[in-house]
Write a protein that holds these residues in place. Sequence first.
Motif, PDB file in Angstrom:
ATOM      1  N   GLN A  51       8.870 -21.224 -84.352  1.00 48.91           N
ATOM      2  CA  GLN A  51      10.112 -21.953 -84.151  1.00 48.91           C
ATOM      3  C   GLN A  51      11.083 -21.170 -83.282  1.00 48.91           C
ATOM      4  O   GLN A  51      11.867 -21.760 -82.555  1.00 48.91           O
ATOM      5  CB  GLN A  51      10.758 -22.286 -85.496  1.00 48.91           C
ATOM      6  CG  GLN A  51       9.990 -23.337 -86.276  1.00 48.91           C
ATOM      7  CD  GLN A  51      10.522 -23.478 -87.694  1.00 48.91           C
ATOM      8  OE1 GLN A  51      10.995 -22.513 -88.283  1.00 48.91           O
ATOM      9  NE2 GLN A  51      10.436 -24.674 -88.230  1.00 48.91           N
ATOM     10  N   ALA A  52      11.031 -19.847 -83.362  1.00 54.70           N
ATOM     11  CA  ALA A  52      11.929 -19.027 -82.554  1.00 54.70           C
ATOM     12  C   ALA A  52      11.683 -19.264 -81.075  1.00 54.70           C
ATOM     13  O   ALA A  52      12.629 -19.388 -80.290  1.00 54.70           O
ATOM     14  CB  ALA A  52      11.765 -17.557 -82.901  1.00 54.70           C
ATOM     15  N   GLY A  53      10.408 -19.335 -80.690  1.00 58.03           N
ATOM     16  CA  GLY A  53      10.086 -19.620 -79.293  1.00 58.03           C
ATOM     17  C   GLY A  53      10.549 -21.002 -78.883  1.00 58.03           C
ATOM     18  O   GLY A  53      11.120 -21.183 -77.806  1.00 58.03           O
ATOM     19  N   ALA A  54      10.315 -21.970 -79.741  1.00 57.58           N
ATOM     20  CA  ALA A  54      10.747 -23.337 -79.448  1.00 57.58           C
ATOM     21  C   ALA A  54      12.269 -23.419 -79.405  1.00 57.58           C
ATOM     22  O   ALA A  54      12.831 -24.136 -78.577  1.00 57.58           O
ATOM     23  CB  ALA A  54      10.194 -24.297 -80.500  1.00 57.58           C
ATOM     24  N   THR A  55      12.926 -22.676 -80.267  1.00 54.16           N
ATOM     25  CA  THR A  55      14.385 -22.668 -80.297  1.00 54.16           C
ATOM     26  C   THR A  55      14.935 -22.130 -78.987  1.00 54.16           C
ATOM     27  O   THR A  55      15.892 -22.681 -78.431  1.00 54.16           O
ATOM     28  CB  THR A  55      14.902 -21.823 -81.479  1.00 54.16           C
ATOM     29  OG1 THR A  55      14.453 -22.432 -82.685  1.00 54.16           O
ATOM     30  CG2 THR A  55      16.408 -21.738 -81.500  1.00 54.16           C
ATOM     31  N   ALA A 117       7.047 -18.383 -75.201  1.00 55.02           N
ATOM     32  CA  ALA A 117       6.958 -19.022 -76.524  1.00 55.02           C
ATOM     33  C   ALA A 117       5.499 -19.290 -76.904  1.00 55.02           C
ATOM     34  O   ALA A 117       5.094 -19.051 -78.048  1.00 55.02           O
ATOM     35  CB  ALA A 117       7.761 -20.322 -76.537  1.00 55.02           C
ATOM     36  N   VAL A 118       4.721 -19.769 -75.959  1.00 53.11           N
ATOM     37  CA  VAL A 118       3.304 -20.049 -76.228  1.00 53.11           C
ATOM     38  C   VAL A 118       2.563 -18.753 -76.516  1.00 53.11           C
ATOM     39  O   VAL A 118       1.749 -18.672 -77.448  1.00 53.11           O
ATOM     40  CB  VAL A 118       2.669 -20.812 -75.042  1.00 53.11           C
ATOM     41  CG1 VAL A 118       1.157 -20.869 -75.176  1.00 53.11           C
ATOM     42  CG2 VAL A 118       3.249 -22.215 -74.949  1.00 53.11           C
ATOM     43  N   GLN A 119       2.842 -17.705 -75.732  1.00 59.23           N
ATOM     44  CA  GLN A 119       2.178 -16.411 -75.958  1.00 59.23           C
ATOM     45  C   GLN A 119       2.545 -15.831 -77.322  1.00 59.23           C
ATOM     46  O   GLN A 119       1.682 -15.328 -78.038  1.00 59.23           O
ATOM     47  CB  GLN A 119       2.543 -15.432 -74.838  1.00 59.23           C
ATOM     48  CG  GLN A 119       1.921 -15.774 -73.509  1.00 59.23           C
ATOM     49  CD  GLN A 119       2.469 -14.939 -72.361  1.00 59.23           C
ATOM     50  OE1 GLN A 119       3.522 -14.308 -72.470  1.00 59.23           O
ATOM     51  NE2 GLN A 119       1.755 -14.945 -71.244  1.00 59.23           N
ATOM     52  N   ASP A 120       3.809 -15.905 -77.684  1.00 60.96           N
ATOM     53  CA  ASP A 120       4.248 -15.399 -78.989  1.00 60.96           C
ATOM     54  C   ASP A 120       3.593 -16.179 -80.125  1.00 60.96           C
ATOM     55  O   ASP A 120       3.188 -15.597 -81.141  1.00 60.96           O
ATOM     56  CB  ASP A 120       5.772 -15.460 -79.109  1.00 60.96           C
ATOM     57  CG  ASP A 120       6.481 -14.452 -78.221  1.00 60.96           C
ATOM     58  OD1 ASP A 120       5.805 -13.557 -77.659  1.00 60.96           O
ATOM     59  OD2 ASP A 120       7.710 -14.575 -78.064  1.00 60.96           O
ATOM     60  N   ALA A 121       3.502 -17.492 -79.969  1.00 64.42           N
ATOM     61  CA  ALA A 121       2.869 -18.323 -80.994  1.00 64.42           C
ATOM     62  C   ALA A 121       1.383 -17.969 -81.125  1.00 64.42           C
ATOM     63  O   ALA A 121       0.861 -17.903 -82.235  1.00 64.42           O
ATOM     64  CB  ALA A 121       3.044 -19.794 -80.647  1.00 64.42           C
ATOM     65  N   ALA A 122       0.733 -17.746 -79.997  1.00 65.06           N
ATOM     66  CA  ALA A 122      -0.695 -17.367 -80.025  1.00 65.06           C
ATOM     67  C   ALA A 122      -0.887 -16.026 -80.718  1.00 65.06           C
ATOM     68  O   ALA A 122      -1.808 -15.864 -81.516  1.00 65.06           O
ATOM     69  CB  ALA A 122      -1.258 -17.333 -78.602  1.00 65.06           C
ATOM     70  N   ALA A 124       1.081 -14.677 -82.963  1.00 66.69           N
ATOM     71  CA  ALA A 124       1.391 -14.852 -84.393  1.00 66.69           C
ATOM     72  C   ALA A 124       0.220 -15.497 -85.119  1.00 66.69           C
ATOM     73  O   ALA A 124      -0.103 -15.107 -86.252  1.00 66.69           O
ATOM     74  CB  ALA A 124       2.648 -15.689 -84.573  1.00 66.69           C
ATOM     75  N   SER A 125      -0.447 -16.477 -84.488  1.00 66.42           N
ATOM     76  CA  SER A 125      -1.562 -17.141 -85.167  1.00 66.42           C
ATOM     77  C   SER A 125      -2.801 -16.230 -85.217  1.00 66.42           C
ATOM     78  O   SER A 125      -3.629 -16.381 -86.122  1.00 66.42           O
ATOM     79  CB  SER A 125      -1.895 -18.469 -84.474  1.00 66.42           C
ATOM     80  OG  SER A 125      -2.383 -18.232 -83.176  1.00 66.42           O
ATOM     81  N   GLN A 126      -2.928 -15.299 -84.295  1.00 68.85           N
ATOM     82  CA  GLN A 126      -4.060 -14.373 -84.312  1.00 68.85           C
ATOM     83  C   GLN A 126      -3.916 -13.360 -85.439  1.00 68.85           C
ATOM     84  O   GLN A 126      -4.900 -12.862 -85.973  1.00 68.85           O
ATOM     85  CB  GLN A 126      -4.187 -13.639 -82.973  1.00 68.85           C
ATOM     86  CG  GLN A 126      -4.711 -14.516 -81.865  1.00 68.85           C
ATOM     87  CD  GLN A 126      -4.709 -13.799 -80.524  1.00 68.85           C
ATOM     88  OE1 GLN A 126      -4.199 -12.692 -80.391  1.00 68.85           O
ATOM     89  NE2 GLN A 126      -5.286 -14.440 -79.523  1.00 68.85           N
ATOM     90  N   LYS A 127      -2.689 -13.032 -85.813  1.00 71.80           N
ATOM     91  CA  LYS A 127      -2.438 -12.060 -86.869  1.00 71.80           C
ATOM     92  C   LYS A 127      -2.757 -12.639 -88.247  1.00 71.80           C
ATOM     93  O   LYS A 127      -2.953 -11.897 -89.190  1.00 71.80           O
ATOM     94  CB  LYS A 127      -0.986 -11.588 -86.831  1.00 71.80           C
ATOM     95  CG  LYS A 127      -0.686 -10.728 -85.628  1.00 71.80           C
ATOM     96  CD  LYS A 127       0.758 -10.290 -85.624  1.00 71.80           C
ATOM     97  CE  LYS A 127       1.064  -9.452 -84.399  1.00 71.80           C
ATOM     98  NZ  LYS A 127       2.462  -9.025 -84.377  1.00 71.80           N
ATOM     99  N   LYS A 128      -2.789 -13.927 -88.393  1.00 70.25           N
ATOM    100  CA  LYS A 128      -2.991 -14.563 -89.710  1.00 70.25           C
ATOM    101  C   LYS A 128      -4.421 -14.591 -90.088  1.00 70.25           C
ATOM    102  O   LYS A 128      -5.378 -14.545 -89.590  1.00 70.25           O
ATOM    103  CB  LYS A 128      -2.424 -15.990 -89.704  1.00 70.25           C
ATOM    104  CG  LYS A 128      -0.934 -15.963 -89.653  1.00 70.25           C
ATOM    105  CD  LYS A 128      -0.379 -17.362 -89.729  1.00 70.25           C
ATOM    106  CE  LYS A 128       1.131 -17.305 -89.729  1.00 70.25           C
ATOM    107  NZ  LYS A 128       1.757 -18.576 -89.822  1.00 70.25           N
TER     108      LYS A 128
END
Length: 128
Positions: A51-55, A117-122, A124-128
């Motif tokens: 959401q931070a990236g989208a924000t 934003a897309v890179q940050d989201a990617a 974040a999802s790789q860390k999960k």
Amino acid sequence: MSTDKNGFDIPDQMREFADKSVDQARKAFDDFMGATQKAVSNVEDSASVVQAGATDVNKKALTYAEEHVDAAFKFAQQLVKANNLEDMMKLQQDYLRSQMENLGEQAREFSNSATKAVQDAAKASQKK
């Protein structure tokens, strides 16, 4: 009443009315933007990494929209005060050139923010 050599007449009352209308529309828009920014700020308080990236992208979009509307109001106020058709055409040319320059720069900034934003989201999802 102002008249130029081409017979271009605009009654003073009409100029005043147009000027007041632009001012009222600007105030209404400023109030709307204040409420919108407050709503965006409230959403930000509970934002996650995605959401931070989208924000950030949304804030940029709102900022750009506000800048364009502000420029349009300034342009309208200048048109109301133009003395002749030649002045109006010059104002239109200057406004369009400025807007095109701004759009180019904003498109680059928007693209960079969206990519980040897309890179940050990617990530974040790789860390999960």
